[in-house]
Enzyme design. Structure first.
Site, PDB file in Angstrom:
ATOM      1  N   CYS A  12     -22.828  31.970 -26.059  1.00 36.45           N
ATOM      2  CA  CYS A  12     -23.245  29.965 -25.923  1.00 36.45           C
ATOM      3  C   CYS A  12     -21.954  29.950 -25.323  1.00 36.45           C
ATOM      4  O   CYS A  12     -20.722  31.438 -24.980  1.00 36.45           O
ATOM      5  CB  CYS A  12     -22.868  29.481 -26.611  1.00 36.45           C
ATOM      6  N   HIS A  74     -14.020  27.379 -33.767  1.00 44.26           N
ATOM      7  CA  HIS A  74     -14.654  26.932 -35.035  1.00 44.26           C
ATOM      8  C   HIS A  74     -13.526  25.582 -34.961  1.00 44.26           C
ATOM      9  O   HIS A  74     -13.721  24.210 -35.198  1.00 44.26           O
ATOM     10  CB  HIS A  74     -14.404  26.892 -36.174  1.00 44.26           C
ATOM     11  N   HIS A 124     -17.328  25.641 -44.592  1.00 47.50           N
ATOM     12  CA  HIS A 124     -17.625  26.042 -42.884  1.00 47.50           C
ATOM     13  C   HIS A 124     -16.480  25.665 -42.373  1.00 47.50           C
ATOM     14  O   HIS A 124     -15.587  24.296 -42.346  1.00 47.50           O
ATOM     15  CB  HIS A 124     -19.102  25.590 -42.142  1.00 47.50           C
ATOM     16  N   GLU A 126     -15.654  24.926 -39.363  1.00 46.29           N
ATOM     17  CA  GLU A 126     -15.502  24.013 -38.864  1.00 46.29           C
ATOM     18  C   GLU A 126     -15.504  22.173 -39.513  1.00 46.29           C
ATOM     19  O   GLU A 126     -15.199  21.081 -39.057  1.00 46.29           O
ATOM     20  CB  GLU A 126     -16.897  23.542 -37.724  1.00 46.29           C
ATOM     21  N   THR A 164     -21.679  20.764 -34.849  1.00 47.57           N
ATOM     22  CA  THR A 164     -22.214  21.495 -33.513  1.00 47.57           C
ATOM     23  C   THR A 164     -23.712  22.536 -34.484  1.00 47.57           C
ATOM     24  O   THR A 164     -24.746  22.683 -33.291  1.00 47.57           O
ATOM     25  CB  THR A 164     -21.011  21.967 -33.219  1.00 47.57           C
ATOM     26  N   SER A 222     -22.343  33.405 -40.096  1.00 48.95           N
ATOM     27  CA  SER A 222     -22.848  33.002 -38.702  1.00 48.95           C
ATOM     28  C   SER A 222     -24.112  31.143 -38.897  1.00 48.95           C
ATOM     29  O   SER A 222     -24.887  31.427 -39.539  1.00 48.95           O
ATOM     30  CB  SER A 222     -23.594  33.148 -37.620  1.00 48.95           C
ATOM     31  N   SER A 223     -23.326  30.275 -39.303  1.00 48.35           N
ATOM     32  CA  SER A 223     -24.395  29.053 -39.303  1.00 48.35           C
ATOM     33  C   SER A 223     -25.590  28.634 -37.984  1.00 48.35           C
ATOM     34  O   SER A 223     -26.323  28.752 -38.835  1.00 48.35           O
ATOM     35  CB  SER A 223     -23.234  27.585 -39.640  1.00 48.35           C
ATOM     36  N   SER A 266     -22.721  33.953 -31.319  1.00 49.21           N
ATOM     37  CA  SER A 266     -22.117  34.601 -31.686  1.00 49.21           C
ATOM     38  C   SER A 266     -22.756  35.532 -31.556  1.00 49.21           C
ATOM     39  O   SER A 266     -21.210  36.820 -31.797  1.00 49.21           O
ATOM     40  CB  SER A 266     -21.206  34.161 -32.761  1.00 49.21           C
TER      41      SER A 266
HETATM   42  S1  SF4 Z   1     -22.238  26.973 -30.796  1.00 45.59           S
HETATM   43 FE1  SF4 Z   1     -20.087  26.563 -31.729  1.00 45.59          FE
HETATM   44  S2  SF4 Z   1     -19.064  27.711 -29.765  1.00 45.59           S
HETATM   45 FE2  SF4 Z   1     -20.656  28.120 -29.319  1.00 45.59          FE
HETATM   46  S3  SF4 Z   1     -21.519  25.870 -27.678  1.00 45.59           S
HETATM   47 FE3  SF4 Z   1     -21.703  25.442 -29.873  1.00 45.59          FE
HETATM   48  S4  SF4 Z   1     -20.143  24.132 -31.060  1.00 45.59           S
HETATM   49 FE4  SF4 Z   1     -19.218  25.483 -29.048  1.00 45.59          FE
END
Ligand code: SF4
Length: 311
Positions: A12, A74, A124, A126, A164, A222-223, A266
């Site tokens: 992302c 994060h 987590h 974040e 998020t 990784s969530s 990621s």
């Molecule tokens: S996954 Fe996490 S790092 Fe990627 S755009 Fe969404 S909030 Fe941002």
């Protein structure tokens, strides 16, 4: 065998920015360079940077006075920022802007006297960072059971925020439970689940009916990657969350299978391609990409690096 490559998948804008920032910081400041928590939740990426001399730390006291520290995508709590200043560190903030947005919402709600219910996963990175913005004003809920167990007085001035990278479907149910219990609760106009999380989940939800087996590239911590595997399993499919093609087992597949491959936000694309190569090799797979949504989001480098690199 037919392989369907889900699109969008993989990196992302926040992950691209954080990796770019760390690469630039290594060039500018050299190593050892310290990163508070994993730069992104992906084993192969963390291992690649470790080989380059990056040291991943869980306590800011591990950075020598005057050293350089980069905050991961994060985000971090104000306490960590203050500790960095106290230790005279050069801090580079690679927090994803979409995480920063949630921090700012938390600060604003707390300042306005709200108690904030944060929907997220305990422990987590974040969630720890976001809760640190208003520790005495925030309460964490992970699921509907937690909502049912809330004992906040019914007339409490209440707001909600979300991590998020949650499941879009589960979060909708949790927010509905919150609104049912506390009808006056307010929240962001849209929940805080980021565009990348939503798009990758939407692609899997749409494509999974065509698949027999689903491969998700991503790390166990990784969530957003875990949520992709969950969607596949909820649809009755075998789903495997792996970091690398070498973790694949031929026994997972039949030669006539359709295999859906996706990747968390990621997970590097090279590992997706390694999986494709392996299935071509072992099962003579044909490959098609199915694009559910286009993405054109980009984030600038952290301010501390922009001034040095003119970007
Ligand atoms: S996954 Fe996490 S790092 Fe990627 S755009 Fe969404 S909030 Fe941002």
């Amino acid at each position: 065998m037919n392989v369907i490559l889900a699109s969008p998948r993989g990196f992302c804008a926040g992950v691209n920015m954080a990796i770019d920032a760390l690469e630039k910081a290594i060039v500018l400041f050299g190593t050892p360079l310290y990163v508070y928590h994993e730069i992104v939740h992906n084993r192969p990426i963390v291992e690649r940077f470790q080989k380059l001399g990056v040291v991943f730390i869980d306590h800011i006291s591990e950075v020598p006075n005057g050293g350089t520290v980069l905050f991961s995508a994060h985000g971090v709590s104000p306490e960590i920022r203050e500790a960095s200043v106290a230790r005279n560190l050069r801090a580079i903030d690679a927090t994803c802007p979409l995480v920063t947005k949630v921090h700012m919402e938390a600060v604003k709600y707390a300042k306005d006297g709200f108690t904030i219910v944060l929907v997220g996963h305990e422990g987590h990175d974040e969630v720890i960072g976001t809760m640190g913005e208003a520790p005495t004003a925030m309460v964490l809920v992970e699921d509907v059971n937690d909502v049912n167990a809330l004992t906040l007085p019914i007339d409490t001035k209440l707001a909600y925020l979300t991590q998020t990278t949650l499941s879009v479907d589960e979060t909708r149910v949790i927010i509905a439970a919150l609104k049912s219990k506390y009808p006056h609760i307010i929240g962001p106009s849209k929940d805080d689940i980021c565009y990348a999380t939503q798009n990758r989940q939407e692609a899997v939800r749409e494509l999974v009916p065509n698949a027999d087996v689903v491969i998700v590239l991503g790390s166990q911590n990784s969530s957003n990657s875990n949520r992709l595997a969950e969607i596949a399993k909820q649809n009755g499919k075998s789903a495997y969350l792996i970091d690398r093609a070498a973790e694949m087992d031929d026994a997972w597949f039949k030669p006539s299978d359709t295999v859906l491959i996706t990747a968390g936000a990621s997970a590097p694309e090279e590992h997706v391609q390694d999986c494709v190569d392996r299935l071509r090799d072992r099962f003579a797979a044909t490959v098609e990409t199915r694009t559910i949504r286009e993405e054109h989001v980009q984030f600038p480098l952290p301010r501390e690096l922009r001034v040095l690199t003119n970007r």
